[in-house]
Every structure is written in C-alpha cells, then in structure tokens.
Design an enzyme around this catalytic site. Structure first.
Site, PDB file in Angstrom:
ATOM      1  N   HIS A  41      35.740  35.383  33.366  1.00  0.00           N
ATOM      2  CA  HIS A  41      37.078  35.206  33.945  1.00  0.00           C
ATOM      3  C   HIS A  41      37.084  34.039  34.928  1.00  0.00           C
ATOM      4  O   HIS A  41      36.047  33.698  35.480  1.00  0.00           O
ATOM      5  CB  HIS A  41      37.463  36.417  34.806  1.00  0.00           C
ATOM      6  CG  HIS A  41      37.361  37.738  34.152  1.00  0.00           C
ATOM      7  ND1 HIS A  41      38.452  38.415  33.690  1.00  0.00           N
ATOM      8  CD2 HIS A  41      36.295  38.554  33.927  1.00  0.00           C
ATOM      9  CE1 HIS A  41      38.083  39.596  33.200  1.00  0.00           C
ATOM     10  NE2 HIS A  41      36.779  39.695  33.330  1.00  0.00           N
ATOM     11  N   TYR A  42      38.263  33.475  35.186  1.00  0.00           N
ATOM     12  CA  TYR A  42      38.448  32.719  36.430  1.00  0.00           C
ATOM     13  C   TYR A  42      39.336  33.539  37.351  1.00  0.00           C
ATOM     14  O   TYR A  42      40.130  34.378  36.898  1.00  0.00           O
ATOM     15  CB  TYR A  42      38.983  31.303  36.203  1.00  0.00           C
ATOM     16  CG  TYR A  42      40.324  31.119  35.539  1.00  0.00           C
ATOM     17  CD1 TYR A  42      41.487  31.709  36.029  1.00  0.00           C
ATOM     18  CD2 TYR A  42      40.443  30.274  34.436  1.00  0.00           C
ATOM     19  CE1 TYR A  42      42.712  31.489  35.431  1.00  0.00           C
ATOM     20  CE2 TYR A  42      41.669  30.059  33.826  1.00  0.00           C
ATOM     21  CZ  TYR A  42      42.795  30.666  34.324  1.00  0.00           C
ATOM     22  OH  TYR A  42      44.002  30.459  33.738  1.00  0.00           O
ATOM     23  N   THR A  43      39.200  33.274  38.663  1.00  0.00           N
ATOM     24  CA  THR A  43      39.886  34.149  39.633  1.00  0.00           C
ATOM     25  C   THR A  43      41.304  33.702  39.941  1.00  0.00           C
ATOM     26  O   THR A  43      42.074  34.482  40.487  1.00  0.00           O
ATOM     27  CB  THR A  43      39.127  34.184  40.975  1.00  0.00           C
ATOM     28  OG1 THR A  43      39.061  32.849  41.493  1.00  0.00           O
ATOM     29  CG2 THR A  43      37.738  34.748  40.795  1.00  0.00           C
ATOM     30  N   GLU A 104      33.445  36.997  37.318  1.00  0.00           N
ATOM     31  CA  GLU A 104      34.567  36.170  37.759  1.00  0.00           C
ATOM     32  C   GLU A 104      34.002  34.871  38.338  1.00  0.00           C
ATOM     33  O   GLU A 104      32.943  34.879  38.985  1.00  0.00           O
ATOM     34  CB  GLU A 104      35.377  36.882  38.857  1.00  0.00           C
ATOM     35  CG  GLU A 104      36.128  38.110  38.386  1.00  0.00           C
ATOM     36  CD  GLU A 104      37.540  37.801  37.870  1.00  0.00           C
ATOM     37  OE1 GLU A 104      37.919  36.612  37.798  1.00  0.00           O
ATOM     38  OE2 GLU A 104      38.238  38.777  37.528  1.00  0.00           O
ATOM     39  N   HIS A 151      38.201  36.693  28.860  1.00  0.00           N
ATOM     40  CA  HIS A 151      39.296  37.649  29.052  1.00  0.00           C
ATOM     41  C   HIS A 151      40.400  37.396  28.016  1.00  0.00           C
ATOM     42  O   HIS A 151      41.014  38.321  27.502  1.00  0.00           O
ATOM     43  CB  HIS A 151      39.842  37.519  30.477  1.00  0.00           C
ATOM     44  CG  HIS A 151      40.519  38.750  30.977  1.00  0.00           C
ATOM     45  ND1 HIS A 151      41.080  38.834  32.228  1.00  0.00           N
ATOM     46  CD2 HIS A 151      40.744  39.959  30.381  1.00  0.00           C
ATOM     47  CE1 HIS A 151      41.613  40.046  32.370  1.00  0.00           C
ATOM     48  NE2 HIS A 151      41.425  40.734  31.283  1.00  0.00           N
ATOM     49  N   ASP A 161      42.466  33.215  30.932  1.00  0.00           N
ATOM     50  CA  ASP A 161      41.163  32.902  31.512  1.00  0.00           C
ATOM     51  C   ASP A 161      40.030  33.312  30.565  1.00  0.00           C
ATOM     52  O   ASP A 161      40.206  34.241  29.777  1.00  0.00           O
ATOM     53  CB  ASP A 161      40.993  33.569  32.889  1.00  0.00           C
ATOM     54  CG  ASP A 161      41.055  35.094  32.849  1.00  0.00           C
ATOM     55  OD1 ASP A 161      41.959  35.642  32.206  1.00  0.00           O
ATOM     56  OD2 ASP A 161      40.173  35.725  33.453  1.00  0.00           O
TER      57      ASP A 161
HETATM   58 ZN   LIG Z   1      40.480  37.762  33.838  1.00  0.00          ZN
END
Ligand SMILES: [Zn+2]
Length: 258
Positions: A41-43, A104, A151, A161
C-alpha cells in the site's frame, strides 16, 4: 470436610497455573502458514500522519516504511491480524486481513493537476528497505511469487495503491513477485494483434490469475476496472482499462508461469 475443600481448592489452583497437559509428540504434515499473501500500500499521507493513523486510527498494518530515512516500523506482530485490506479478494480468498501481511509505504499517492494526474515516486531508500523486508517475509512464510500483490489488485473497484510508480518490475528482477518474460510477451502479442480475445477470455484469464471478476462475457464497468488494475501492476505505461493485444499477451504469459 474443611480439609477436603482446602485441598480441592489447592488442586484447582495448581491446575489453573500450569494449564492442561498436552502431548505434542505427534505433528500433522497437513498444515501451512497463516500468511499466504503480502499486500502493498501507499499511505496517502506524511510519515507523522501515517504513524498516527496506523497506530491510533481505524486502520493498521504490520509494517510501515518511512520516508526520510526509510525506517521499517513494525506496528503489528505478524501472528496477529492488521486491518489494511478491508473488503478484498484474491484467488478466491476473501477479506485478506486474516491471511496476509500488510506493508504500508509513506507516499502521497497523486495530485490531480491541470496537466493531468501526477503520481509521487518512491525513493531509492524506500526501495532498499522494502526489498530487504519483503525478502525476509517471503522466506520465513514461504509465500508464492504471484501472491505478492497490491491493494488495487485485491480491491480494484475502490483502490489505486500502491500506484503505477510502484517498482514491481525491479522487485521481480531481484526474485520478489512475478513478472512476465519480454520475449514471450512479444511472441504472444503478435498472435493477439491478429485475433483480439473476447471479454469472456479476459474474465477467465484474470480470474485464473487471481482477480475477483464476474464472468459476464461483456466488457462491463467492473471488467474495465480490473483490466486497469492489472495494467497498473504489469503495464504501468498505460492503464486506461481498455483491452489490447499487449495486455492480453502479458496475461497469457503470466498464466503460463505455474
Ligand atoms: Zn491500501
């Protein structure tokens, strides 16, 4: 009588303290790890905001990779569930929080500008931290290459993401995750240039690879979203969700890599 009660109490207390007696001399061969997938993921936030959200908000992840320096924070023990995937599906498994490790990465995602959507890149230091962490997780949990996913792969209708700048190809060159062979893709592309596959073919092949997709036989909205998620992962130069020969070729080659 009183004496009897006292000894009974003592016996019960002793039982509680040591727990039940368990014979562990037999072990079944039929078992595997809880962790089957790693979800990236990216946050969409700064490092401070990300730490706050993932430790005190309504979501969490096992690991967070910071920005400068690219510190690897562990926020949840790998044996416990973190809440990063939400409603999700991959290879027929749903709600992947139970069966995955979530990582993340601090990254702001994208900005929509008059010149179009601009995506934020990941730094070299973040790449190095991520690659080292992934290698360790994959080795310890024996995770299949096609189960290192984003994700957007497991929730293609609602998530973007880790985005098109995520270094899937570079990671695959280090043995992390799956990536198709360029020559094999070029060969398959020639075939599909002359014979474009149907919606039913895309739906079958995408489902076979892992995506949740209904077999409607039509290029419906959901199918375009899933094709876009697939392109963002494996053909990030263009991820408009439109079927084309190169996308079909990549999919065909990946499904042949079993
Ligand atoms: Zn995510």
């Amino acid at each position: 009588m009183k004496l009897l009660l006292t000894s009974l109490t003592l016996l019960l207390l002793a039982g509680c303290a040591s727990g039940p007696r368990i014979d562990r001399s037999h072990s079944s061969v039929n078992q595997d790890g809880r962790v089957q997938f790693v979800v990236l993921h990216y946050t969409n936030a700064s490092q401070d905001q990300s730490l706050d959200l993932l430790t005190k908000g309504e979501v969490s992840s096992h690991y967070l990779i910071g920005s400068e320096p690219a510190t690897i924070f562990q926020l949840v023990d790998e044996n416990r569930r973190a809440w990063h995937a939400g409603e999700s599906e991959w290879q027929g498994r749903t709600w992947l929080n139970s069966s995955s490790i979530g990582i993340e990465i601090v990254n702001k995602g994208y900005d929509d500008t008059p010149n179009g959507r601009l995506w934020y890149p990941y730094s070299e230091a973040q790449y190095q931290s991520l690659a080292a962490l992934l290698k360790d997780i994959i080795k310890r949990n024996n995770i299949e290459p096609r189960n290192i996913i984003g994700h957007s792969d497991i929730a293609p209708l609602r998530k973007l993401d880790p985005g098109p700048l995520f270094p899937w190809k570079r990671l695959a060159q280090e043995g992390i995750g799956i990536w198709p062979n360029d020559q094999a893709v070029a060969r398959q592309k020639m075939r599909f240039d002359f014979n474009p596959p149907s919606a039913a073919w895309y739906q079958q092949q995408l489902a076979r690879f892992g995506y949740a997709i209904a077999q409607t036989g039509e290029f419906d909205v959901t199918t375009h979203h899933v094709i876009a998620a697939f392109q963002m992962h494996f053909r990030p130069e263009r991820f408009d969700g439109q079927p084309d020969a190169q996308t079909a070729a990549i999919l065909q080659v990946l499904n042949g890599m079993r």
